[in-house]
Scaffold this active site. Structure first.
Site, short mmCIF file in Angstrom:
data_model
loop_
_atom_site.label_atom_id
_atom_site.label_comp_id
_atom_site.label_asym_id
_atom_site.label_seq_id
_atom_site.Cartn_x
_atom_site.Cartn_y
_atom_site.Cartn_z
N GLN A 160 -17.06 3.97 4.85
CA GLN A 160 -15.74 3.51 4.42
C GLN A 160 -15.81 3.03 2.97
OE1 GLN A 160 -13.73 1.00 7.76
NE2 GLN A 160 -15.93 0.76 7.99
N ASN A 161 -17.02 2.93 2.45
CA ASN A 161 -17.21 2.38 1.11
C ASN A 161 -16.84 3.39 0.04
OD1 ASN A 161 -18.20 0.21 2.48
ND2 ASN A 161 -20.36 0.70 2.12
N HIS B 74 -12.78 6.89 2.63
CA HIS B 74 -11.75 6.25 1.81
C HIS B 74 -11.83 6.63 0.33
CE1 HIS B 74 -11.68 2.96 5.11
NE2 HIS B 74 -10.98 4.02 5.46
N CYS C 70 -5.23 13.21 -10.77
CA CYS C 70 -3.98 13.26 -11.54
C CYS C 70 -2.78 13.20 -10.59
CB CYS C 70 -3.92 14.57 -12.34
SG CYS C 70 -2.37 14.73 -13.25
N GLY D 285 -22.37 -3.11 9.06
CA GLY D 285 -21.67 -3.85 8.01
C GLY D 285 -20.20 -3.55 7.87
N SER E 65 -16.22 -4.74 9.46
CA SER E 65 -15.48 -5.71 10.30
C SER E 65 -14.64 -4.99 11.35
CB SER E 65 -14.58 -6.57 9.40
OG SER E 65 -13.68 -5.72 8.68
N ALA F 4 -28.21 -6.22 6.95
CA ALA F 4 -28.56 -4.80 7.11
C ALA F 4 -29.87 -4.47 6.39
CB ALA F 4 -27.42 -3.95 6.56
C1 BV8 Z 1 -3.16 5.09 7.45
C2 BV8 Z 1 -9.77 1.83 -0.23
C3 BV8 Z 1 -1.27 6.31 8.12
C4 BV8 Z 1 -9.18 0.80 -1.07
C5 BV8 Z 1 -9.50 1.11 2.00
C6 BV8 Z 1 -1.81 -2.37 12.17
C7 BV8 Z 1 -2.65 -1.87 13.15
C8 BV8 Z 1 -3.43 -0.73 12.95
C9 BV8 Z 1 -3.39 -0.08 11.72
C10 BV8 Z 1 -2.58 -0.59 10.75
C11 BV8 Z 1 -1.79 -1.72 10.95
N1 BV8 Z 1 -1.10 -1.96 9.81
C12 BV8 Z 1 -1.43 -1.03 8.90
C13 BV8 Z 1 -2.30 -0.19 9.47
C14 BV8 Z 1 -2.91 0.96 8.88
C15 BV8 Z 1 -3.97 0.54 7.87
C16 BV8 Z 1 -4.93 -0.49 8.43
O1 BV8 Z 1 -5.83 -0.16 9.16
N2 BV8 Z 1 -4.69 -1.76 8.06
C17 BV8 Z 1 -5.57 -2.81 8.53
C18 BV8 Z 1 -5.89 -3.77 7.39
C19 BV8 Z 1 -4.86 -3.51 9.69
N3 BV8 Z 1 -4.70 1.74 7.61
C20 BV8 Z 1 -4.25 2.53 6.65
O2 BV8 Z 1 -3.28 2.31 5.96
C21 BV8 Z 1 -4.99 3.85 6.50
N4 BV8 Z 1 -4.03 4.91 6.45
O3 BV8 Z 1 -3.17 4.47 8.49
O4 BV8 Z 1 -2.26 6.06 7.15
C22 BV8 Z 1 -0.69 7.61 7.75
C23 BV8 Z 1 -0.96 8.72 8.56
C24 BV8 Z 1 -0.38 9.93 8.23
C25 BV8 Z 1 0.43 10.03 7.09
C26 BV8 Z 1 0.65 8.92 6.28
C27 BV8 Z 1 0.09 7.70 6.60
C28 BV8 Z 1 -5.79 3.85 5.20
C29 BV8 Z 1 -6.93 2.89 5.32
C30 BV8 Z 1 -7.79 3.00 4.06
C31 BV8 Z 1 -7.53 1.80 3.21
N5 BV8 Z 1 -8.43 1.84 2.08
N6 BV8 Z 1 -10.26 1.17 0.94
C32 BV8 Z 1 -10.26 0.30 -1.99
O5 BV8 Z 1 -11.40 0.06 -1.54
O6 BV8 Z 1 -9.93 0.14 -3.17
S1 BV8 Z 1 -9.99 0.14 3.27
C33 BV8 Z 1 -11.08 -1.07 2.78
O7 BV8 Z 1 -11.45 -1.74 3.99
C34 BV8 Z 1 -12.41 -0.60 2.19
O8 BV8 Z 1 -12.53 0.79 2.06
C35 BV8 Z 1 -13.43 -1.07 3.21
O9 BV8 Z 1 -14.48 -0.21 3.33
C36 BV8 Z 1 -12.59 -1.04 4.43
C37 BV8 Z 1 -13.12 -1.69 5.66
O10 BV8 Z 1 -13.59 -2.95 5.33
P1 BV8 Z 1 -15.13 -3.21 5.70
O11 BV8 Z 1 -15.95 -2.13 5.10
O12 BV8 Z 1 -15.26 -3.43 7.16
O13 BV8 Z 1 -15.42 -4.52 4.89
P2 BV8 Z 1 -15.09 -6.02 5.31
O14 BV8 Z 1 -15.22 -6.87 4.09
O15 BV8 Z 1 -13.82 -6.04 6.11
O16 BV8 Z 1 -16.26 -6.39 6.34
C38 BV8 Z 1 -17.60 -6.47 5.88
C39 BV8 Z 1 -18.44 -6.65 7.12
O17 BV8 Z 1 -19.80 -6.66 6.73
C40 BV8 Z 1 -18.17 -7.95 7.82
O18 BV8 Z 1 -18.12 -7.72 9.23
C41 BV8 Z 1 -19.40 -8.81 7.49
O19 BV8 Z 1 -19.76 -9.67 8.57
C42 BV8 Z 1 -20.44 -7.77 7.32
N7 BV8 Z 1 -21.53 -8.11 6.41
C43 BV8 Z 1 -21.46 -8.82 5.25
N8 BV8 Z 1 -22.68 -8.87 4.67
C44 BV8 Z 1 -23.52 -8.17 5.48
C45 BV8 Z 1 -22.81 -7.69 6.59
N9 BV8 Z 1 -23.38 -6.97 7.57
C46 BV8 Z 1 -24.69 -6.71 7.45
N10 BV8 Z 1 -25.45 -7.11 6.42
C47 BV8 Z 1 -24.91 -7.85 5.42
N11 BV8 Z 1 -25.68 -8.28 4.41
ZN ZN Z 2 -2.88 16.66 -14.44
#
Ligand code: BV8
Ligand code: ZN
Length: 250
Positions: free
Chosen positions: A112-113, A130, A138, A198, A200, A242
């Site tokens: 997802q990164n 993602h 563009c 890693g 959530s 990790a």
């Molecule tokens: C879509 C790019 C439809 C941006 C990202 C309600 C219910 C269900 C879904 C939805 C809802 N409301 C809205 C939605 C849809 C939405 C969604 O899921 N929202 C969530 C917030 C509720 N999803 C979307 O919009 C997706 N598209 O649904 O489209 C559609 C279909 C057809 C036609 C049109 C439309 C698009 C989702 C993509 C969003 N883009 N990233 C950018 O990065 O600039 S998501 C973003 O979150 C990042 O990419 C990231 O990778 C991703 C997930 O986060 P995590 O990687 O899990 O990171 P986080 O910080 O949360 O957690 C870190 C974890 O690591 C923690 O658990 C921590 O404990 C652990 N950790 C920390 N340190 C360590 C560790 N573990 C091990 N070792 C360590 N050292």
């Molecule tokens: Zn162009």
């Protein structure tokens, strides 16, 4: 595979041994990673304490509406992240997945990164759900190009048609690339063992990959600092960093 749904902290060596036994005997492994795997490289996670920027949340900036309303502000956020990433290196967790890939024919990595650290570490069989912060697209002619300028001069324009460039990243509310998504579901539905590292588990549709694997009988190992919505449903939950745990597993 019997599901011994034991859970415990990293200190629990028996969990590590059990995970090792399953990994060593698995013929196909699919790994799903999230921001936590890059945390040990010094990259801020999305929802950690430093998940906020100025007074915005990622979900308020990583949307097409935010970009439409204020492309400069969204680009400033990405320039800030590119700046942070520009001197970050893959850590032992990224490298250990490259090692596992080299040992197993049937290996797939789904991330997802958007930080590019898996590619930098040498991962090849990888799907970036993602997008990639080091690519621009563009908004007029859709041309995608690699771009590592830090900072990117704002607002950036397409060399071919002059259109406004955006990050080649999937924002909230945008559909993921269909090809990448279906290959990712195939990879989790056909594997014997799935590791979730890693993440959530809050973002969809990526969060659907684990249940899809489980429905097909995969053995599921989670590695995370904390427990997550996945934890009750996985077969082994290893709590810890990790970069410390992964190198112990194979
Ligand atoms: C879509 C790019 C439809 C941006 C990202 C309600 C219910 C269900 C879904 C939805 C809802 N409301 C809205 C939605 C849809 C939405 C969604 O899921 N929202 C969530 C917030 C509720 N999803 C979307 O919009 C997706 N598209 O649904 O489209 C559609 C279909 C057809 C036609 C049109 C439309 C698009 C989702 C993509 C969003 N883009 N990233 C950018 O990065 O600039 S998501 C973003 O979150 C990042 O990419 C990231 O990778 C991703 C997930 O986060 P995590 O990687 O899990 O990171 P986080 O910080 O949360 O957690 C870190 C974890 O690591 C923690 O658990 C921590 O404990 C652990 N950790 C920390 N340190 C360590 C560790 N573990 C091990 N070792 C360590 N050292
Ligand atoms: Zn162009």
């Amino acid at each position: 595979m019997t599901a011994d749904s034991t859970r415990g902290s990293m200190a629990d060596d028996s969990l590590i041994q059990s995970a090792r036994a399953h990994i060593v005997s698995a013929k196909s492994i699919t790994v799903l990673t999230g921001a936590g795997i890059s945390a040990d490289s010094g990259v801020p996670t999305f929802r950690g304490e430093n998940g906020l920027w100025r007074d915005y949340r990622a979900e308020d900036l990583a949307t097409p509406e935010a970009f439409e309303r204020n492309p400069r502000l969204v680009w400033e956020w990405y320039n800030w992240r590119r700046e942070i990433l520009s001197n970050k290196k893959p850590n032992e967790a990224h490298h250990s997945l490259v090692h596992l890939e080299s040992r197993l024919q049937e290996f797939r990595l789904i991330t997802q990164n958007v930080d590019g650290l898996h590619r930098l570490a040498g991962s090849k069989k990888m799907y970036e759900l993602h997008g990639d912060i080091w690519k621009v697209r563009c908004t007029s002619c859709q041309l995608v190009a690699a771009n590592h300028d830090v900072p990117l001069l704002l607002p950036p324009h397409c060399r071919t048609c002059g259109g406004l460039l955006r990050p080649h990243i999937v924002w909230f509310g945008e559909a993921l690339d269909e090809q990448i998504l279906s290959k990712s579901f195939q990879a989790v539905e056909s594997c014997e063992l799935m590791m979730i590292v890693g993440t959530s588990g809050l973002v969809y549709p990526a969060a659907m990959l684990m249940p899809a694997a489980k429905a097909k009988g995969a053995f599921i190992i989670e590695i995370n600092l904390d427990s997550t919505p996945y934890s009750p449903d996985v077969d082994l939950s290893l709590q810890g960093r990790a970069k410390e745990i992964l190198p112990l597993l194979y």
